[in-house]
Design an enzyme around this catalytic site. Structure first.
Site, short mmCIF file in Angstrom:
data_model
loop_
_atom_site.label_atom_id
_atom_site.label_comp_id
_atom_site.label_asym_id
_atom_site.label_seq_id
_atom_site.Cartn_x
_atom_site.Cartn_y
_atom_site.Cartn_z
N GLU A 105 11.69 13.56 -38.99
CA GLU A 105 12.77 14.59 -38.88
C GLU A 105 13.24 14.64 -37.43
OE1 GLU A 105 11.14 17.75 -42.03
OE2 GLU A 105 9.89 17.35 -40.34
N CYS A 132 26.91 38.97 -29.22
CA CYS A 132 25.93 39.21 -30.42
C CYS A 132 25.83 40.76 -30.71
CB CYS A 132 24.73 38.56 -30.09
SG CYS A 132 23.22 38.95 -31.57
N ASP A 192 34.44 40.24 -33.38
CA ASP A 192 35.93 40.68 -33.53
C ASP A 192 36.60 40.24 -32.16
OD1 ASP A 192 35.69 42.61 -31.22
OD2 ASP A 192 34.19 43.65 -32.45
N ASP A 246 15.10 34.24 -25.22
CA ASP A 246 15.68 35.31 -26.15
C ASP A 246 14.61 36.63 -25.78
OD1 ASP A 246 16.65 36.86 -28.62
OD2 ASP A 246 17.89 35.24 -28.58
C1 DGJ Z 1 19.15 40.23 -32.82
C2 DGJ Z 1 19.67 38.88 -32.40
O1 DGJ Z 1 20.91 38.70 -33.48
C3 DGJ Z 1 18.69 37.84 -32.71
O2 DGJ Z 1 19.32 36.61 -32.68
C4 DGJ Z 1 17.64 38.04 -31.44
O3 DGJ Z 1 18.14 37.84 -30.13
C5 DGJ Z 1 17.16 39.39 -31.57
N1 DGJ Z 1 18.43 40.51 -31.68
C6 DGJ Z 1 16.30 39.61 -30.20
O4 DGJ Z 1 15.88 41.25 -30.39
#
Ligand code: DGJ
Length: 758
Positions: free
Chosen positions: A607, A519, A527, A359
């Site tokens: 777990e 995202c 959408d 990420d």
């Molecule tokens: C917002 C996203 O929804 C999160 O999951 C993550 O990727 C952060 N941004 C990273 O800045």
């Protein structure tokens, strides 16, 4: 009166051309083959004027009649779908029918997402040309029809045929006048970390208006709404759904007029819109897809799910399951190094996770949200070398590799901003509004999009990337494009959205094998427009399973479960501080694309064993979850004791039931879950999927009993327990055992039929 009729498998949409050439709306509802123009009634109505051509006829007024594309300028005083301002400062137009044609395929849009017809699938377009010859304006209304799916889409093309500039102050995509009756609007409101919560309210004399002015479709409102009869519920009643395929500013407006007609309009946001149209230029509105169901909200949702899966999502990967992934965001945030990431990946591999997603924080000087955004160069110190080396290491562990990007944004503390400060939206002389320490790049400028695409493309080409999470973490403001001499809020923002789509088009064309997850700080851009490019969207930055139940429930009204990005995260949850059992977190996340978002080295061996089981289950049930019909069994907005939902396969042979207990009480009564979507007289075997000592033994019951009486939920101490049951038709099990010679999961004869629920 000449009529134009659109027929789908179960619905009819009827229009009429009035004797003086106005395009009137007649009917949109269950299928009919009769001429519905008798519905139009004419009376002399005071203060509702009459067009000049009807001479003495005081009963013909556009202020009263139902219309297809109501405009300001022909005598309709009601709120309308289209307004134009002319060079002399006057407003309005009077559109008259000119022509129409039927085309044997679904129309497409230029640089905008649209519903498409598939090969071998019947699809057609009706284009209706309207014009105001006095001012030189032409409006073509386009209707796309996918009969088998009951889908009717709308978009309009507005053309300036005059010698002077015009300004479009409003150009919605659709307008639906429902002649009489009382209706509710169901819309989906929310906020960051709590998106798409259904709200049902009456459409009445005041205008109900929802929408976005944020540059994305937004966390606050969603461009999917339902208008329904007041008595419509999950399985009864009339419902009209409107899904706009657009990820920028939008608006829905609905109200009841003086004689009880309800007007529903949806399209691009008109606040501050002012879209300039030079002579010869045209503007194409984004598309709105409409579906009518006479069988309640459930059927409407099923239809939208099918439309999005089959006629909106394009990627060739859409029929493949998204690999179960681990994303390092909530495990590390910006604080990671090579060793930490590899450790997370190794632990993930051990439990059967299939992909590692890196990420935010892997590029430039991005060690917090204060710097580096826009500098798409790999931070080799953090990753222990080039990205190729890192992706190879991940691949060698037996995991696929994915990466996060946020192409539209920039930190002021970045090389790209220092070099090109004019690439960010800022109004000269003003200090911009900052949000998450970032500004927005002017994606209405093709050269900006091209530059960012090239930078990101270099990164993609440098490693073995099989998944991209494309994020967008602030709303737009300070709308000013430094290359334009005349600023137009509407033009810049629309071109910005088109710029985002162009970026996505280039990305999907160049890398068709890469799965993209949309995202926007979670669900700020969830959408149908985005789904045209990305088959899934991170539904919310809120990973708390109990909040997610509400978020995912609201999302399910307009969007298929296969599109919902959902992960299991650590407890106590980072957003709410709530502690929810691992099983429950997995049950909720498995009604989505299913991934993990925490450091699995921090959980016990027991777990880990549970996680392995959950992943196997997800893989086993994925076809049912992705392509089965989804049923909302409890409404988590109202039911505080239990949430439940289920999936039934398209052939009806099997089903998966999910339930989560919410509020706990002393000496509490048993909660029952009434199932849906089963065949009334068919016998089913019900087996617990949840590994639990208290789980009921398998039993046999029939559809009638299960749908009318239900399944009892075990009473277990502790909040937020979850259960899953699998249902199989007895006949299917017998067939599997006897004909297919598949090893049987069940010995039917040993299940005590006396224990059936009745
Ligand atoms: C917002 C996203 O929804 C999160 O999951 C993550 O990727 C952060 N941004 C990273 O800045």
């Amino acid at each position: 009166m000449e009529t134009i009729t659109l027929q789908t498998k179960n619905t009819t949409y009827d229009m009429a051309i009035s004797p003086v050439g106005h395009l009137l709306h007649l009917y949109y509802g269950p299928k009919t083959n009769c001429d519905t123009s008798y519905r139009l009634q004419y009376y002399d109505r005071g203060f509702s004027g009459n067009p000049y051509e009807v001479e003495g006829d005081r009963t013909y007024s556009l202020d009263v009649l139902p219309q297809e594309y109501p405009v300001y300028g022909n005598g309709d005083y009601r709120d309308n779908a289209f307004n134009i301002q002319l060079a002399d400062g006057t407003n309005g137009c009077d559109l008259r029918y000119k022509n129409h044609r039927i085309i044997n395929e679904k129309y497409s849009l230029d640089g905008l997402p649209y519903v498409f017809g598939n090969e071998g699938e019947e699809a057609y377009t009706v284009e209706i040309d309207l014009a105001d010859d006095i001012i030189g304006l032409e409006v073509t209304l386009r209707y796309g029809v996918i009969p088998e799916k009951d889908v009717i889409t709308r978009s309009a093309v507005i053309k300036n045929n005059s010698d002077s500039k015009m300004i479009i102050t409003r150009a919605f995509s659709t307008s639906l006048d429902l002649l009489h009756g009382d209706f509710d609007l169901i819309h989906f409101h929310g906020r960051h970390e709590m998106e798409r919560l259904p709200q049902r309210e009456e459409l009445n004399r005041s205008v109900t208006s929802i929408g976005s002015r944020r540059g994305n479709s937004s966390h606050q409102h969603n461009p999917f709404v339902i208008v329904c009869d007041k008595k419509t519920d999950e399985d009864h009643g009339a419902a009209w759904g409107f899904s706009m395929l657009y990820s920028g500013n939008f608006k829905f407006r609905g109200f009841k007029d003086q004689f009880g007609l309800t007007r529903n309009m949806m399209g691009i946001q008109d606040d501050m819109f002012d879209y300039p149209l030079e002579p010869g230029e045209s503007f194409e509105t984004p598309e709105v897809a409409m579906i009518f169901s006479g069988n309640g909200l459930e059927d409407l949702s099923h239809k939208f799910h099918k439309m999005i899966q089959n006629n909106v999502i394009r990627t060739p990967l859409k029929d493949e399951r998204c690999p179960v992934l681990i994303n390092n965001w909530e495990a590390t945030y910006f604080d990671f190094n090579h060793e930490k990431l590899l450790d997370i990946a190794k632990n993930a591999k051990e439990v059967g996770i299939e992909m590692f997603v890196l990420d935010d924080g892997w590029f430039g000087q991005r060690n917090s949200d204060e710097a580096g955004l826009g500098d798409w160069r790999v931070n080799e110190d953090k990753l222990g070398g080039p990205l190729r080396k890192f992706s190879d290491e991940i691949n060698e562990l037996g995991l696929k590799f994915g990466i996060w990007i946020e192409p539209e944004m920039v930190n002021e503390n970045s090389d790209i901003y220092r070099e090109h400060p004019d690439w960010a939206f800022t109004i000269p002389g003003r200090k911009p509004i900052r949000s998450r320490n970032q500004l927005v790049l002017d994606f209405s400028r093709p050269e900006v999009v091209d530059y960012i695409f090239e930078q990101i493309s270099n990164v993609i080409d440098s490693a073995n990337i099989e998944y991209i999470k494309m994020d967008m973490n602030r709303s737009l403001y300070d709308i000013y494009s430094s290359v334009l001499t005349e600023q137009s809020f509407g033009l810049i923002l629309h071109n910005y959205t088109k710029g985002v789509y162009r970026f996505l088009e280039m990305l999907t064309q160049k890398y068709p094998h890469i799965r993209i997850e949309g995202c926007s700080g979670g669900g700020g851009r969830f959408d149908a427009g985005m789904l045209y490019y990305t088959p899934q969207i991170w539904a919310s930055d809120n990973t708390d399973a109990i909040d997610r139940i509400r978020i995912q429930h609201g999302t399910s009204f307009g969007y298929p479960i296969s599109t919902v990005g959902a992960h299991v995260s650590a407890v106590p949850n980072d957003q709410t501080g709530r502690t929810v059992p691992l099983n429950t977190r997995a049950v909720v996340a498995s009604s989505g694309t299913f991934g993990f978002e925490f450091d699995l080295s921090k959980i016990t061996e027991e777990e880990k064993e549970e996680v392995r089981y959950q992943i196997d289950n997800y893989k086993r049930f994925w076809p049912l979850i992705a392509y089965g019909n989804y049923y909302r069994l409890h409404d988590p907005e109202k039911d505080t004791n239990v949430a439940s939902w289920m999936f039934v396969s398209q052939d009806g042979d099997e089903a998966l039931i999910n339930a989560v207990s919410l509020d706990k009480h002393g000496n509490e009564p048993v909660n029952y879950i009434k199932l849906r979507g089963l065949e009334p007289e068919t016998q089913y075997v019900i087996t617990s999927v949840t590994k639990d000592d208290d789980a009921p033994e398998p039993f046999i019951s029939d559809g009638n009993a299960l749908m009318h009486s239900g399944i009892p939920l075990p009473i277990i101490s502790g909040e937020y327990q979850a259960w899953q049951w699998k249902l199989d038709k007895i006949d299917t099990i017998r067939r599997r055992n006897e004909v297919d010679k598949e090893p049987s999961e069940y010995d039917i004869e040993s299940i005590d039929t006396k224990e059936t629920v009745a």
